[in-house]
Motif scaffolding. Structure first.
Motif, mmCIF file in Angstrom:
data_model
loop_
_atom_site.group_PDB
_atom_site.id
_atom_site.type_symbol
_atom_site.label_atom_id
_atom_site.label_comp_id
_atom_site.label_asym_id
_atom_site.label_seq_id
_atom_site.Cartn_x
_atom_site.Cartn_y
_atom_site.Cartn_z
ATOM 1 N N VAL A 21 0.832 -1.210 0.000
ATOM 2 C CA VAL A 21 0.000 0.000 0.000
ATOM 3 C C VAL A 21 0.862 1.254 0.000
ATOM 4 O O VAL A 21 0.578 2.212 -0.724
ATOM 5 N N ARG A 22 1.913 1.259 0.790
ATOM 6 C CA ARG A 22 2.802 2.426 0.812
ATOM 7 C C ARG A 22 3.363 2.713 -0.576
ATOM 8 O O ARG A 22 3.406 3.859 -1.033
ATOM 9 N N ASP A 23 3.821 1.672 -1.261
ATOM 10 C CA ASP A 23 4.366 1.838 -2.617
ATOM 11 C C ASP A 23 3.288 2.272 -3.601
ATOM 12 O O ASP A 23 3.523 3.146 -4.436
ATOM 13 N N LEU A 24 2.113 1.674 -3.505
ATOM 14 C CA LEU A 24 1.033 1.982 -4.437
ATOM 15 C C LEU A 24 0.606 3.442 -4.336
ATOM 16 O O LEU A 24 0.389 4.106 -5.349
ATOM 17 N N PHE A 25 0.497 3.958 -3.120
ATOM 18 C CA PHE A 25 0.013 5.326 -2.926
ATOM 19 C C PHE A 25 1.122 6.378 -2.897
ATOM 20 O O PHE A 25 0.831 7.570 -2.791
ATOM 21 N N GLU A 26 2.370 5.964 -3.018
ATOM 22 C CA GLU A 26 3.483 6.917 -3.020
ATOM 23 C C GLU A 26 3.263 7.981 -4.091
ATOM 24 O O GLU A 26 2.999 7.679 -5.246
ATOM 25 N N GLY A 27 3.341 9.229 -3.663
ATOM 26 C CA GLY A 27 3.133 10.339 -4.575
ATOM 27 C C GLY A 27 1.686 10.785 -4.673
ATOM 28 O O GLY A 27 1.404 11.843 -5.224
ATOM 29 N N THR A 28 0.776 9.995 -4.137
ATOM 30 C CA THR A 28 -0.649 10.348 -4.142
ATOM 31 C C THR A 28 -1.129 10.646 -2.735
ATOM 32 O O THR A 28 -1.778 11.649 -2.478
ATOM 33 N N ALA A 29 -0.812 9.735 -1.817
ATOM 34 C CA ALA A 29 -1.153 9.900 -0.399
ATOM 35 C C ALA A 29 -0.043 9.204 0.380
ATOM 36 O O ALA A 29 -0.091 7.995 0.590
ATOM 37 N N ASN A 30 0.964 9.954 0.744
ATOM 38 C CA ASN A 30 2.158 9.368 1.352
ATOM 39 C C ASN A 30 1.951 9.067 2.824
ATOM 40 O O ASN A 30 1.523 9.924 3.594
ATOM 41 N N TYR A 31 2.286 7.848 3.194
ATOM 42 C CA TYR A 31 2.239 7.452 4.601
ATOM 43 C C TYR A 31 3.552 7.832 5.265
ATOM 44 O O TYR A 31 4.614 7.696 4.655
ATOM 45 N N PRO A 32 3.501 8.288 6.520
ATOM 46 C CA PRO A 32 4.736 8.634 7.232
ATOM 47 C C PRO A 32 5.634 7.406 7.398
ATOM 48 O O PRO A 32 5.155 6.277 7.488
ATOM 49 N N GLY A 33 6.929 7.645 7.445
ATOM 50 C CA GLY A 33 7.870 6.565 7.704
ATOM 51 C C GLY A 33 7.886 6.220 9.184
ATOM 52 O O GLY A 33 7.198 6.838 9.999
#
Length: 131
Positions: free
Chosen positions: A100-112
């Motif tokens: 999910v983190r990879d899929l949404f990267e650049g659209t809705a970024n999850y905090p690290g």
């Protein structure tokens, strides 16, 4: 009623993200209760509708600016994670989280950092980004 431009933007999010999420779930994860794809998509739509309701502070009338699109993207990501993944066995979270983190990267970024995508909430004070 939402403007045509806003509806097109929302439909694009559904089309872009739900199919790969459903495919990943079916191929790599297990559910607590068996579901059908339409059941999960309906869950995403219901969660998204609840998150974008005016009573939650999100006003989706008027001009569709970048700030509005940003908030919608985060609301959608949250709804998709929970609508599709909320029925997932906890043993599948370690697979789901990086996908999910990879899929949404650049659209809705999850905090690290520590935690999974299930550990974050939308923060209205940050234009609905994740905290």
């Amino acid at each position: 009623m939402y403007q045509s431009e806003l509806l097109d933007f929302i439909y694009e999010l559904f089309e872009r993200f739900l199919e790969p999420m459903l495919a990943f779930l079916r191929a790599n994860c297990s559910e607590a209760i068996p579901s059908s794809d339409i059941n999960l998509v309906t869950s995403v739509a219901q969660i998204f509708t609840a998150l974008t309701h005016p009573s939650k502070g999100m006003v989706l009338t008027g001009e569709v600016d970048d700030s509005t699109k940003y908030a919608i993207q985060y609301a959608f990501a949250f709804a998709a994670v929970w609508g599709i993944g909320g029925n997932m066995n906890s043993g599948s979270w370690d697979k789901w989280d990086p996908f999910v983190r990879d899929l949404f990267e650049g659209t809705a970024n999850y905090p690290g950092g520590s935690g999974t995508v299930f550990d974050y909430y939308q923060d209205p004070k940050k234009n609905y980004s994740f905290s």
